[in-house]
Design a protein around this motif. Structure first.
Motif, PDB file in Angstrom:
ATOM      1  N   ALA A 173      -5.917  12.739   1.998  1.00  0.00           N
ATOM      2  CA  ALA A 173      -6.920  13.645   2.572  1.00  0.00           C
ATOM      3  C   ALA A 173      -6.664  13.868   4.060  1.00  0.00           C
ATOM      4  O   ALA A 173      -6.804  14.992   4.570  1.00  0.00           O
ATOM      5  N   THR A 174      -6.250  12.819   4.747  1.00  0.00           N
ATOM      6  CA  THR A 174      -5.931  12.945   6.171  1.00  0.00           C
ATOM      7  C   THR A 174      -4.710  13.850   6.361  1.00  0.00           C
ATOM      8  O   THR A 174      -4.688  14.713   7.253  1.00  0.00           O
ATOM      9  N   TYR A 210      -6.058  -0.073  -3.067  1.00  0.00           N
ATOM     10  CA  TYR A 210      -4.972   0.875  -2.817  1.00  0.00           C
ATOM     11  C   TYR A 210      -5.310   2.306  -3.229  1.00  0.00           C
ATOM     12  O   TYR A 210      -4.882   3.269  -2.581  1.00  0.00           O
ATOM     13  N   ILE A 211      -6.056   2.482  -4.319  1.00  0.00           N
ATOM     14  CA  ILE A 211      -6.364   3.843  -4.775  1.00  0.00           C
ATOM     15  C   ILE A 211      -7.213   4.602  -3.749  1.00  0.00           C
ATOM     16  O   ILE A 211      -6.836   5.704  -3.322  1.00  0.00           O
ATOM     17  N   PRO A 212      -8.363   4.060  -3.310  1.00  0.00           N
ATOM     18  CA  PRO A 212      -9.123   4.791  -2.290  1.00  0.00           C
ATOM     19  C   PRO A 212      -8.365   4.935  -0.973  1.00  0.00           C
ATOM     20  O   PRO A 212      -8.530   5.939  -0.273  1.00  0.00           O
ATOM     21  N   SER A 213      -7.520   3.956  -0.645  1.00  0.00           N
ATOM     22  CA  SER A 213      -6.726   4.056   0.585  1.00  0.00           C
ATOM     23  C   SER A 213      -5.723   5.205   0.483  1.00  0.00           C
ATOM     24  O   SER A 213      -5.506   5.952   1.443  1.00  0.00           O
ATOM     25  N   LEU A 227      -5.979   0.206 -12.912  1.00  0.00           N
ATOM     26  CA  LEU A 227      -6.899  -0.841 -12.481  1.00  0.00           C
ATOM     27  C   LEU A 227      -6.819  -2.102 -13.338  1.00  0.00           C
ATOM     28  O   LEU A 227      -7.151  -3.191 -12.884  1.00  0.00           O
ATOM     29  N   ARG A 228      -6.374  -1.944 -14.584  1.00  0.00           N
ATOM     30  CA  ARG A 228      -6.345  -3.084 -15.507  1.00  0.00           C
ATOM     31  C   ARG A 228      -5.402  -4.169 -15.010  1.00  0.00           C
ATOM     32  O   ARG A 228      -4.186  -3.967 -14.915  1.00  0.00           O
ATOM     33  N   GLY A 229      -5.937  -5.299 -14.661  1.00  0.00           N
ATOM     34  CA  GLY A 229      -5.132  -6.436 -14.239  1.00  0.00           C
ATOM     35  C   GLY A 229      -4.479  -6.284 -12.884  1.00  0.00           C
ATOM     36  O   GLY A 229      -3.613  -7.079 -12.513  1.00  0.00           O
ATOM     37  N   LEU A 247       0.823  -1.209   0.000  1.00  0.00           N
ATOM     38  CA  LEU A 247       0.000   0.000   0.000  1.00  0.00           C
ATOM     39  C   LEU A 247       0.858   1.260   0.000  1.00  0.00           C
ATOM     40  O   LEU A 247       0.628   2.182  -0.792  1.00  0.00           O
ATOM     41  N   MET A 248       1.878   1.310   0.878  1.00  0.00           N
ATOM     42  CA  MET A 248       2.682   2.531   0.976  1.00  0.00           C
ATOM     43  C   MET A 248       3.525   2.733  -0.281  1.00  0.00           C
ATOM     44  O   MET A 248       3.720   3.872  -0.732  1.00  0.00           O
ATOM     45  N   GLY A 249       4.023   1.642  -0.850  1.00  0.00           N
ATOM     46  CA  GLY A 249       4.771   1.756  -2.099  1.00  0.00           C
ATOM     47  C   GLY A 249       3.879   2.238  -3.228  1.00  0.00           C
ATOM     48  O   GLY A 249       4.280   3.078  -4.044  1.00  0.00           O
ATOM     49  N   PHE A 250       2.655   1.713  -3.279  1.00  0.00           N
ATOM     50  CA  PHE A 250       1.689   2.142  -4.290  1.00  0.00           C
ATOM     51  C   PHE A 250       1.373   3.625  -4.114  1.00  0.00           C
ATOM     52  O   PHE A 250       1.338   4.386  -5.098  1.00  0.00           O
ATOM     53  N   ALA A 251       1.132   4.057  -2.877  1.00  0.00           N
ATOM     54  CA  ALA A 251       0.788   5.448  -2.600  1.00  0.00           C
ATOM     55  C   ALA A 251       1.916   6.383  -3.029  1.00  0.00           C
ATOM     56  O   ALA A 251       1.675   7.426  -3.654  1.00  0.00           O
TER      57      ALA A 251
END
Length: 311
Positions: free
Chosen positions: A281-282, A272-275, A263-265, A145-149
């Protein structure tokens, strides 16, 4: 420059607080830059309140350069601040000591690619250019998650900067325009504001890659983001400058254009995107709190420790 055949001489400032894990790799990368039209005349390391081996490692590089004693070698200087006074204080110390009009500044927790300095400096052949900025590229993998963000935010930064430049991580500018900075938690953005106000152009140079590392924990992520958002609010209020990546509508438009590819595949991306949006936002909300309620300036900020080792 009076003649294009002259090399652009540059002073590089490296700003470090307890960067023993990265400072050697950073200095080696700077000393091994592939240069043609540019001469890296000097590297000035400002070590602020270091309690680790940062200064000792830098001194080893300095000693090696002095031993070589070749005219074309880059001179290394080390300036030690006994305690942390904030990055702007370190930058001002560097600007005071730098011998060249054209300077670049780089955080101690980054590493430039082999031709980044050349790419950053060549635009200064145009006397209308007052500042250039590199493209930060995270080394983080996107499967967490953090790497994706981190990758998502820097990709957004890149795409927005292609249209409206936003400087960060490693920048170059003309010292005669800005001989000194006022206090801020977002130094590159303040330089950008002052350069534009002086009537000079700001160029984003996507070929100039500088590698960085994002936070590995949500706590470190929020520490970074709240400081940056609070700094941007201070910049808008006191200098009338809004960074291009601070426009929420622009961000969501750009994010929308990226959604299909992300999102593809990639099943993880649905979570991860909404997270990432929630984390950002926080961080923005905390930045608002710090600026408007807590009156916290973040001039000397708490470091995100998980961003310091670029292995």
């Amino acid at each position: 420059m009076s003649e294009l055949s002259e090399k652009i001489k540059v002073s590089a400032g490296v700003f470090a607080h307890n960067e023993e894990k990265n400072i050697a790799k950073l200095l080696e990368a700077l000393l091994q830059q592939q240069l043609n039209k540019v001469e890296l005349d000097e590297i000035i390391i400002v070590a602020s309140g270091c309690t680790d081996k940062t200064v000792e490692i830098a001194e080893q590089f300095q000693k090696q350069q002095n031993t070589n004693n070749k005219p074309q070698d880059t001179n290394i200087k080390i300036l030690v601040q006994e305690k942390r006074e904030g990055k702007v204080s370190a930058i001002n110390l560097f600007l005071q000591e730098a011998n060249n009009t054209t300077v670049l500044i780089e955080s101690g927790d980054t590493i430039p690619a082999k031709n980044t300095v050349e790419y950053l400096m060549v635009p200064f052949e145009n006397t209308k250019v007052g500042m250039t900025g590199a493209r930060p590229v995270p080394i983080d993998k996107s499967h967490t998650l953090m790497g994706f963000a981190t990758n998502l935010l820097w990709e957004l930064h890149h795409r927005i900067s292609l249209k409206t430049p936003k400087m960060g991580e490693m920048v170059a500018f003309r010292k005669d325009i800005i001989p000194r900075l006022s206090l801020t938690a977002v130094d590159e953005a303040l330089i950008e504001a002052k350069i534009k106000k002086a009537g000079y152009e700001v160029h984003y140079v996507p070929e100039a890659i500088v590698y960085n590392k994002g936070p590995e924990t949500a706590g470190d992520f929020l520490r970074q983001r709240r400081r940056i958002h609070a700094g941007h609010l201070h910049l808008k209020k006191h200098h009338g400058h809004a960074v291009s990546t601070g426009n929420v509508l622009t961000i969501f438009k750009m994010l929308g254009s990226m959604l299909y590819g992300m999102l593809r595949g990639n099943i993880r991306a649905f979570v991860y995107i909404p997270s990432t949006v929630a984390l950002e936002a926080t961080g923005k909300a905390l930045g608002y709190w710090d600026f408007y309620v807590a009156k916290k300036d973040h001039i000397v900020w708490e470091q995100a420790s998980s961003t310091k080792d670029l292995n």
